[in-house]
Design a protein around this motif. Sequence first.
Motif, PDB file in Angstrom:
ATOM      1  N   LEU A   1       9.346  -1.816   9.813  1.00  0.00           N
ATOM      2  CA  LEU A   1       8.503  -2.588   8.705  1.00  0.00           C
ATOM      3  C   LEU A   1       7.175  -2.181   8.883  1.00  0.00           C
ATOM      4  O   LEU A   1       6.332  -2.150   7.774  1.00  0.00           O
ATOM      5  N   ARG A   2       6.473  -2.341  10.135  1.00  0.00           N
ATOM      6  CA  ARG A   2       5.099  -2.350  10.258  1.00  0.00           C
ATOM      7  C   ARG A   2       4.584  -0.802   9.856  1.00  0.00           C
ATOM      8  O   ARG A   2       3.556  -0.806   9.390  1.00  0.00           O
ATOM      9  N   SER A   3       5.286   0.211   9.850  1.00  0.00           N
ATOM     10  CA  SER A   3       5.168   1.577   9.393  1.00  0.00           C
ATOM     11  C   SER A   3       4.955   1.634   7.941  1.00  0.00           C
ATOM     12  O   SER A   3       4.127   2.284   7.635  1.00  0.00           O
ATOM     13  N   LEU A   4       5.824   0.751   7.413  1.00  0.00           N
ATOM     14  CA  LEU A   4       5.741   0.910   5.844  1.00  0.00           C
ATOM     15  C   LEU A   4       4.438   0.612   5.302  1.00  0.00           C
ATOM     16  O   LEU A   4       3.830   1.156   4.290  1.00  0.00           O
ATOM     17  N   ASN A   5       3.465  -0.219   5.840  1.00  0.00           N
ATOM     18  CA  ASN A   5       1.884  -0.255   5.321  1.00  0.00           C
ATOM     19  C   ASN A   5       1.045   0.020   6.111  1.00  0.00           C
ATOM     20  O   ASN A   5       0.036  -0.405   6.362  1.00  0.00           O
ATOM     21  N   ARG A   6       1.618   1.062   7.117  1.00  0.00           N
ATOM     22  CA  ARG A   6       0.560   1.776   8.062  1.00  0.00           C
ATOM     23  C   ARG A   6       0.078   0.842   9.186  1.00  0.00           C
ATOM     24  O   ARG A   6      -0.984   1.102   9.682  1.00  0.00           O
ATOM     25  N   MET A   7       0.585  -0.183   9.549  1.00  0.00           N
ATOM     26  CA  MET A   7       0.100  -1.041  10.675  1.00  0.00           C
ATOM     27  C   MET A   7       0.335  -0.511  11.862  1.00  0.00           C
ATOM     28  O   MET A   7      -0.185  -0.851  12.765  1.00  0.00           O
TER      29      MET A   7
ATOM     30  N   ALA B   1      -5.373  11.035   3.766  1.00  0.00           N
ATOM     31  CA  ALA B   1      -6.213  10.703   2.451  1.00  0.00           C
ATOM     32  C   ALA B   1      -5.860   9.427   1.603  1.00  0.00           C
ATOM     33  O   ALA B   1      -6.885   8.988   0.991  1.00  0.00           O
ATOM     34  N   ILE B   2      -4.856   8.954   2.134  1.00  0.00           N
ATOM     35  CA  ILE B   2      -4.511   7.567   1.349  1.00  0.00           C
ATOM     36  C   ILE B   2      -5.549   6.528   1.914  1.00  0.00           C
ATOM     37  O   ILE B   2      -5.633   6.346   3.007  1.00  0.00           O
ATOM     38  N   ASP B   3      -6.080   5.879   1.012  1.00  0.00           N
ATOM     39  CA  ASP B   3      -6.776   4.609   1.379  1.00  0.00           C
ATOM     40  C   ASP B   3      -5.837   3.518   1.776  1.00  0.00           C
ATOM     41  O   ASP B   3      -5.394   2.680   0.941  1.00  0.00           O
ATOM     42  N   VAL B   4      -6.101   3.181   3.151  1.00  0.00           N
ATOM     43  CA  VAL B   4      -4.962   2.421   3.755  1.00  0.00           C
ATOM     44  C   VAL B   4      -5.341   0.707   3.271  1.00  0.00           C
ATOM     45  O   VAL B   4      -4.266   0.313   3.008  1.00  0.00           O
ATOM     46  N   TYR B   5      -6.446   0.506   3.107  1.00  0.00           N
ATOM     47  CA  TYR B   5      -6.860  -0.989   2.731  1.00  0.00           C
ATOM     48  C   TYR B   5      -6.352  -1.240   1.104  1.00  0.00           C
ATOM     49  O   TYR B   5      -5.780  -2.320   0.899  1.00  0.00           O
ATOM     50  N   GLU B   6      -6.823  -0.290   0.414  1.00  0.00           N
ATOM     51  CA  GLU B   6      -6.129  -0.081  -1.023  1.00  0.00           C
ATOM     52  C   GLU B   6      -4.641  -0.292  -1.228  1.00  0.00           C
ATOM     53  O   GLU B   6      -3.936  -1.133  -1.903  1.00  0.00           O
TER      54      GLU B   6
END
Lengths: 225, 274
Positions: free
Chosen positions: B72-78, B100-105
């Motif tokens: 689950l935590r991997s799904l939004n890069r936690m 390259a993905i903006d993690v916060y966005e």
Amino acid sequence: MRRLFDDELAELDADFTEMGMLVSEVIQQSVDAFMNRDAVAAQKLIDQDHQINEREIALEQKTFEMIALYQPVTTDLREIVTILKAVSELERAGDHARNVAHSAIKFGTKQKIPVLEQLIAEMGRLTTQMMKDVLTAYVNKDEHEARELADIDRKLDRLNHQVRADSYEQMRQDPSFETGASIYLNVSQDLSRIGDYVTNVCEWIIYLKSGQIIELNSASSGTEG
Amino acid sequence: MFVSNDVSNTETMQERHIVQPRDAQHPIVLSTEELHVFYGKKEAIYEGDLQFARNQITALIGPSGSGKSTYLRSLNRMNDRIATVTGRIMYRGVDINQPAIDVYEMRRRVGMVFQRPNPFAKSIYDNIAFALRLRGTTDKHELDEIVETSLKQAALWNQVKDDLNKSALALSGGQAQRLCIARAIAVKPDILLLDEPASALDPVSTSQLEDTLLELKKQYTIIIVTHNMQQAGRISEYTAFFNQGRVLEYDTTSHIFTNPQVQITSDYVSGNFG
């Protein structure tokens, strides 16, 4: 891992099997009482019918309690649901056995009709065998055996049709046979219904094993549960 | 059904990735492909690819240490800072597991609510407005509106509307958890990830939280890790069973709880495990 639930389920299972044996005996004895026109034995069966009803209620209460307390799922749930549904089928089969006992008394000393007597004897034999076999299938959780038993139900249905045709023929030939023939009709119908209820138990055994709710002896089958 | 091909043979099934929707009724918004998670050299997830249906609740269940929370935590890069996550996480056609993905966005679109309610030591209002201000929303009227809408969606508005300036730390556990949900949905995410959100709540608060989730799924796709089997049964459409870093079974919740194809799943959901 042994759970408290497993102990209670084993107890429920044993109670259900015991009720099945009682119904099986009642069917056997009611068929015998009819074939022998044994009014005393028949009356005894009628008087004892409440025992089956009481067992049904006790088993139902126990299943409700286990569902509420343990919230069973998967095979646990299927086992409980199977017992809850099958117990009603057994009780109804018992009711029809009681009807057969009533018919034994009602027939009294009326003249027997050999051709019908023979057909009813065959139906009685098949019904009692079917009832015994379904208990074995339940205890062994034998889906294959449960499916096979549906064949006997089809035989019973054919014999029931034969009894109906022969009874009407007898009545047509000799109106004095009317009352006796109508009792044969009732007994045949009751035995055929017992076969239907046993078939329903077979369907629940299949559900228990596979999770599939199916209709044996019907054009429609295969609804997934 | 989200199970690959023929599921009749349990052993065969366990050898396969279990990802394909056999009977998908809803479009897929999120999926993982060849996802592997390593804590140092230890591989925590090695066979756990799933696809998630839009506007549905998917429950991730399994024993402790099975990898469901890691997944689950991997799904939004936690997990970025504590683990190595390889493979693709496809969100609406884009691999969000790329550097390259903006993690916060991305996290604005894929929000997370944690096991223990973790409101900031700020007012109820500011708990929600904080992230919005950070993202450049300064208009008071607009902030007021979003705070109210978020609290209403999280079924908390009626209880706190007169106390918006009070400290969020004074809320009960159940209220605090719903505030965290309000905070997560204030930034209008697409997907809500919840990691055992009711494990610290009493039965009444749990029931309210579940009602809230059932309401929220109309707008969001929800993925929830839970140890509460009845909760999974009550609210989710799909359930994935994790064991030892792999998904052993993924199916409609109804099937998982009535007729699972894998014996270990059956043992686990009926409390007959271990």
